[in-house]
Design a protein around this motif. Structure first.
Motif, PDB file in Angstrom:
ATOM      1  N   THR A  63       0.828  -1.209   0.000  1.00 23.99           N
ATOM      2  CA  THR A  63       0.000   0.000   0.000  1.00 23.99           C
ATOM      3  C   THR A  63       0.858   1.253   0.000  1.00 23.99           C
ATOM      4  N   ALA A  64       0.232   2.357  -0.366  1.00 20.46           N
ATOM      5  CA  ALA A  64       0.869   3.669  -0.295  1.00 20.46           C
ATOM      6  C   ALA A  64      -0.219   4.727  -0.167  1.00 20.46           C
ATOM      7  N   TYR A  65       0.100   5.761   0.578  1.00 23.40           N
ATOM      8  CA  TYR A  65      -0.792   6.918   0.688  1.00 23.40           C
ATOM      9  C   TYR A  65      -0.423   7.941  -0.376  1.00 23.40           C
ATOM     10  N   TYR A  66      -1.431   8.650  -0.844  1.00 24.80           N
ATOM     11  CA  TYR A  66      -1.194   9.826  -1.682  1.00 24.80           C
ATOM     12  C   TYR A  66      -2.083  10.938  -1.159  1.00 24.80           C
ATOM     13  N   SER A  67      -1.705  12.170  -1.412  1.00 32.85           N
ATOM     14  CA  SER A  67      -2.490  13.317  -0.957  1.00 32.85           C
ATOM     15  C   SER A  67      -3.600  13.593  -1.959  1.00 32.85           C
ATOM     16  N   PRO A  68      -4.835  13.710  -1.480  1.00 35.67           N
ATOM     17  CA  PRO A  68      -5.913  14.021  -2.421  1.00 35.67           C
ATOM     18  C   PRO A  68      -5.783  15.462  -2.905  1.00 35.67           C
ATOM     19  N   ASP A  69      -5.893  15.646  -4.196  1.00 36.32           N
ATOM     20  CA  ASP A  69      -5.915  16.995  -4.746  1.00 36.32           C
ATOM     21  C   ASP A  69      -6.843  17.001  -5.956  1.00 36.32           C
ATOM     22  N   THR A  70      -7.144  18.161  -6.461  1.00 35.29           N
ATOM     23  CA  THR A  70      -8.093  18.258  -7.574  1.00 35.29           C
ATOM     24  C   THR A  70      -7.379  18.321  -8.922  1.00 35.29           C
ATOM     25  N   THR A  71      -6.104  17.933  -8.961  1.00 34.49           N
ATOM     26  CA  THR A  71      -5.378  17.884 -10.233  1.00 34.49           C
ATOM     27  C   THR A  71      -4.888  16.477 -10.556  1.00 34.49           C
ATOM     28  N   GLY A  72      -4.716  15.627  -9.556  1.00 27.91           N
ATOM     29  CA  GLY A  72      -4.161  14.300  -9.760  1.00 27.91           C
ATOM     30  C   GLY A  72      -2.642  14.276  -9.733  1.00 27.91           C
ATOM     31  N   GLU A  73      -2.015  15.430  -9.615  1.00 25.76           N
ATOM     32  CA  GLU A  73      -0.557  15.506  -9.644  1.00 25.76           C
ATOM     33  C   GLU A  73       0.095  14.768  -8.481  1.00 25.76           C
ATOM     34  N   SER A  74      -0.515  14.808  -7.319  1.00 26.43           N
ATOM     35  CA  SER A  74       0.060  14.134  -6.158  1.00 26.43           C
ATOM     36  C   SER A  74       0.146  12.630  -6.395  1.00 26.43           C
ATOM     37  N   LEU A  75      -0.881  12.057  -6.993  1.00 29.70           N
ATOM     38  CA  LEU A  75      -0.859  10.630  -7.283  1.00 29.70           C
ATOM     39  C   LEU A  75       0.238  10.293  -8.297  1.00 29.70           C
ATOM     40  N   ILE A  76       0.323  11.055  -9.366  1.00 31.99           N
ATOM     41  CA  ILE A  76       1.341  10.814 -10.395  1.00 31.99           C
ATOM     42  C   ILE A  76       2.735  10.886  -9.763  1.00 31.99           C
ATOM     43  N   TYR A  77       2.959  11.886  -8.938  1.00 32.84           N
ATOM     44  CA  TYR A  77       4.249  12.033  -8.253  1.00 32.84           C
ATOM     45  C   TYR A  77       4.523  10.831  -7.350  1.00 32.84           C
ATOM     46  N   THR A  78       3.522  10.407  -6.591  1.00 36.31           N
ATOM     47  CA  THR A  78       3.715   9.310  -5.637  1.00 36.31           C
ATOM     48  C   THR A  78       3.975   7.987  -6.362  1.00 36.31           C
ATOM     49  N   ILE A  79       3.268   7.720  -7.440  1.00 28.92           N
ATOM     50  CA  ILE A  79       3.519   6.506  -8.217  1.00 28.92           C
ATOM     51  C   ILE A  79       4.944   6.522  -8.762  1.00 28.92           C
ATOM     52  N   THR A  80       5.378   7.673  -9.246  1.00 31.85           N
ATOM     53  CA  THR A  80       6.736   7.809  -9.771  1.00 31.85           C
ATOM     54  C   THR A  80       7.761   7.587  -8.670  1.00 31.85           C
ATOM     55  N   ARG A  81       7.545   8.207  -7.528  1.00 33.50           N
ATOM     56  CA  ARG A  81       8.480   8.092  -6.404  1.00 33.50           C
ATOM     57  C   ARG A  81       8.594   6.643  -5.918  1.00 33.50           C
ATOM     58  N   HIS A  82       7.496   5.904  -5.952  1.00 30.74           N
ATOM     59  CA  HIS A  82       7.500   4.502  -5.510  1.00 30.74           C
ATOM     60  C   HIS A  82       7.889   3.529  -6.629  1.00 30.74           C
ATOM     61  N   GLU A  83       8.146   4.067  -7.822  1.00 32.49           N
ATOM     62  CA  GLU A  83       8.523   3.260  -8.988  1.00 32.49           C
ATOM     63  C   GLU A  83       7.486   2.173  -9.283  1.00 32.49           C
ATOM     64  N   ASP A  84       6.215   2.589  -9.309  1.00 33.78           N
ATOM     65  CA  ASP A  84       5.120   1.644  -9.503  1.00 33.78           C
ATOM     66  C   ASP A  84       4.490   1.699 -10.893  1.00 33.78           C
ATOM     67  N   TRP A  85       5.116   2.393 -11.836  1.00 31.95           N
ATOM     68  CA  TRP A  85       4.576   2.397 -13.195  1.00 31.95           C
ATOM     69  C   TRP A  85       4.690   0.990 -13.765  1.00 31.95           C
ATOM     70  N   GLY A  86       3.720   0.612 -14.576  1.00 34.34           N
ATOM     71  CA  GLY A  86       3.694  -0.703 -15.184  1.00 34.34           C
ATOM     72  C   GLY A  86       2.961  -1.744 -14.350  1.00 34.34           C
ATOM     73  N   LYS A  87       2.490  -1.364 -13.178  1.00 35.77           N
ATOM     74  CA  LYS A  87       1.815  -2.306 -12.281  1.00 35.77           C
ATOM     75  C   LYS A  87       0.300  -2.216 -12.409  1.00 35.77           C
ATOM     76  N   ARG A  88      -0.377  -3.141 -11.730  1.00 30.66           N
ATOM     77  CA  ARG A  88      -1.845  -3.149 -11.634  1.00 30.66           C
ATOM     78  C   ARG A  88      -2.187  -2.578 -10.265  1.00 30.66           C
ATOM     79  N   ILE A  89      -2.791  -1.388 -10.268  1.00 26.73           N
ATOM     80  CA  ILE A  89      -2.954  -0.604  -9.046  1.00 26.73           C
ATOM     81  C   ILE A  89      -4.415  -0.239  -8.810  1.00 26.73           C
ATOM     82  N   LEU A  90      -4.866  -0.439  -7.571  1.00 25.95           N
ATOM     83  CA  LEU A  90      -6.167   0.071  -7.138  1.00 25.95           C
ATOM     84  C   LEU A  90      -5.935   1.438  -6.513  1.00 25.95           C
ATOM     85  N   ILE A  91      -6.748   2.408  -6.913  1.00 19.96           N
ATOM     86  CA  ILE A  91      -6.676   3.756  -6.365  1.00 19.96           C
ATOM     87  C   ILE A  91      -8.034   4.075  -5.754  1.00 19.96           C
ATOM     88  N   VAL A  92      -8.048   4.357  -4.451  1.00 16.60           N
ATOM     89  CA  VAL A  92      -9.288   4.706  -3.763  1.00 16.60           C
ATOM     90  C   VAL A  92      -9.251   6.207  -3.505  1.00 16.60           C
TER      91      VAL A  92
END
Length: 174
Positions: free
Chosen positions: A98-127
């Motif tokens: 699991t990982a937390y991301y900050s909710p925002d109205t642009t989606g940038e926080s999620l993109i940054y967090t996925i990049t930081r965790h090196e999770d591109w290419g995976k199958r991810i649930l986002i709540v």
């Protein structure tokens, strides 16, 4: 011989570390790709950081039934009880990272967090939340099929298949 340790220290401290060569973006085939399952948290009790209602707990269980065989590798949620509880059945049964991301109205926080965790290419649930899901879809370059998500609307599942040069979005009610 009493200077021998000092000379060794100087000899090893003067060596330079190897320079790390950056990998060109074009060589990283997983960057900005993956399969993303996006849902709003399930029905909640009143309050700023509320828990799920019995209906919400039932919906979280339904989400587990729907996604248990989807090959999920990780779950991203915001730091609110209701988002974590929505994913709990999946986390308990599948033991997902699991990982937390900050909710925002642009989606940038999620993109940054996925990049930081090196999770591109995976199958991810986002709540997420009613006011963040559509911006998250846009941040993933998908065109949302809705203009808004209502306060009482908890049953949307968006699935984004993101490849290097294409994005496919499917949407269902659950």
């Amino acid at each position: 011989m009493k200077y021998y340790p000092f000379i060794l220290f100087l000899l090893f401290s003067c060596q330079t570390a190897p320079v790390r060569q950056p990998v060109p973006l074009t060589e990283d085939s997983s960057f900005l790709t993956g399969s993303f399952f996006l849902v709003r948290h399930a029905e909640k009790n009143p309050g700023a950081d509320s828990t799920l209602t019995p209906e919400g707990e039932a919906r979280a269980q339904k989400l587990y039934t729907l996604l248990k065989d989807s090959g999920l590798q990780k779950v991203y949620f915001t730091p609110f009880k209701r988002t974590v509880q929505t994913a709990d059945p999946l986390l308990e049964q599948l033991h997902l990272d699991t990982a937390y991301y900050s909710p925002d109205t642009t989606g940038e926080s999620l993109i940054y967090t996925i990049t930081r965790h090196e999770d591109w290419g995976k199958r991810i649930l986002i709540v997420g939340h009613s006011n963040t899901l559509l911006p998250l879809l846009r941040a993933l370059k998908a065109k949302p099929p809705l203009d808004s998500i209502g306060d009482k609307d908890y049953d949307n599942l968006f699935i984004v298949y993101k490849h290097r040069d294409s994005v496919k979005l499917s949407w269902k009610k659950f």
